[in-house]
Design a protein around this motif. Structure first.
Motif, PDB file in Angstrom:
ATOM      1  N   TYR A  91       0.846  -1.191   0.000  1.00 24.61           N
ATOM      2  CA  TYR A  91       0.000   0.000   0.000  1.00 24.61           C
ATOM      3  C   TYR A  91       0.884   1.245   0.000  1.00 24.61           C
ATOM      4  N   TRP A 111       0.283   1.966  -5.445  1.00 20.54           N
ATOM      5  CA  TRP A 111      -0.872   1.155  -5.059  1.00 20.54           C
ATOM      6  C   TRP A 111      -1.656   1.863  -3.960  1.00 20.54           C
ATOM      7  N   ASP A 112      -2.927   2.081  -4.211  1.00 20.62           N
ATOM      8  CA  ASP A 112      -3.878   2.643  -3.259  1.00 20.62           C
ATOM      9  C   ASP A 112      -5.241   2.042  -3.589  1.00 20.62           C
ATOM     10  N   GLU A 113      -6.283   2.474  -2.871  1.00 21.45           N
ATOM     11  CA  GLU A 113      -7.613   1.909  -3.136  1.00 21.45           C
ATOM     12  C   GLU A 113      -8.025   2.090  -4.593  1.00 21.45           C
ATOM     13  N   LEU A 148      -5.864  -0.565  -6.463  1.00 20.37           N
ATOM     14  CA  LEU A 148      -6.009  -1.950  -6.009  1.00 20.37           C
ATOM     15  C   LEU A 148      -7.392  -2.522  -6.313  1.00 20.37           C
ATOM     16  N   ASP A 149      -8.434  -1.710  -6.161  1.00 21.35           N
ATOM     17  CA  ASP A 149      -9.786  -2.242  -6.376  1.00 21.35           C
ATOM     18  C   ASP A 149      -9.979  -2.736  -7.815  1.00 21.35           C
ATOM     19  N   LEU A 188      -7.743  -5.915  -8.449  1.00 22.48           N
ATOM     20  CA  LEU A 188      -8.256  -7.176  -7.916  1.00 22.48           C
ATOM     21  C   LEU A 188      -9.483  -7.663  -8.700  1.00 22.48           C
ATOM     22  N   ARG A 248     -13.058  -7.443  -2.156  1.00 23.18           N
ATOM     23  CA  ARG A 248     -11.924  -6.591  -2.548  1.00 23.18           C
ATOM     24  C   ARG A 248     -11.646  -5.557  -1.468  1.00 23.18           C
ATOM     25  N   THR A 249     -12.688  -4.939  -0.940  1.00 27.22           N
ATOM     26  CA  THR A 249     -12.533  -3.918   0.094  1.00 27.22           C
ATOM     27  C   THR A 249     -11.865  -4.501   1.338  1.00 27.22           C
ATOM     28  N   ILE A 272      -8.142  -5.184   0.527  1.00 31.69           N
ATOM     29  CA  ILE A 272      -7.432  -3.904   0.452  1.00 31.69           C
ATOM     30  C   ILE A 272      -7.231  -3.316   1.846  1.00 31.69           C
ATOM     31  N   LYS A 330      -3.690  -2.495   3.535  1.00 33.44           N
ATOM     32  CA  LYS A 330      -3.442  -1.131   4.029  1.00 33.44           C
ATOM     33  C   LYS A 330      -2.993  -1.175   5.488  1.00 33.44           C
TER      34      LYS A 330
END
Length: 106
Positions: free
Chosen positions: A41, A64-66, A69-70, A73, A95-96, A99, A103
């Motif tokens: 992250y 890489w961040d939300e 990454l979302d 994935l 996914r959430t 992640i 994080k």
């Protein structure tokens, strides 16, 4: 009678069951098929030393961040064409959770 509320998915458990076959979370762990996700992250995409990334990662000029990454994935090849990652997760809540777990490791 009201139904009990569903509990949120457990990111650590999901990671272990769905991601740990190919990825580690400690840089000191033996290498696997995918790069270590230790500190993923916030890390620049495609930047783990001594890991051979698919050529599309050379164009990935982001961290890489939300927001990255979302969709990664959900469909890695749509984010980085030619990426070699067979995992596709269609459920947003899964996914959430994964992640969030990654994080928290940061």
């Amino acid at each position: 009678m009201a139904l009990p509320e569903a509990s949120a998915p457990d990111g650590a458990k999901l990671f272990k069951n769905q991601c740990a076959t190919c990825h580690t979370i400690h840089a000191s762990d033996p290498k696997r098929q995918g790069p270590t996700l230790d500190g993923v992250y916030g890390r620049k995409a495609g930047s783990v030393a001594d890991f051979h990334y698919s050529p599309g990662f050379a164009q990935a000029d982001w961290n890489w961040d939300e927001a990255h990454l979302d969709p990664w994935l959900a469909n890695p090849q749509a984010v980085i064409p030619g990426a070699i990652m067979p995992y596709h997760q269609g459920k947003a809540e899964v996914r959430t959770a994964i992640i969030g777990y990654l994080k928290d490791l940061h």
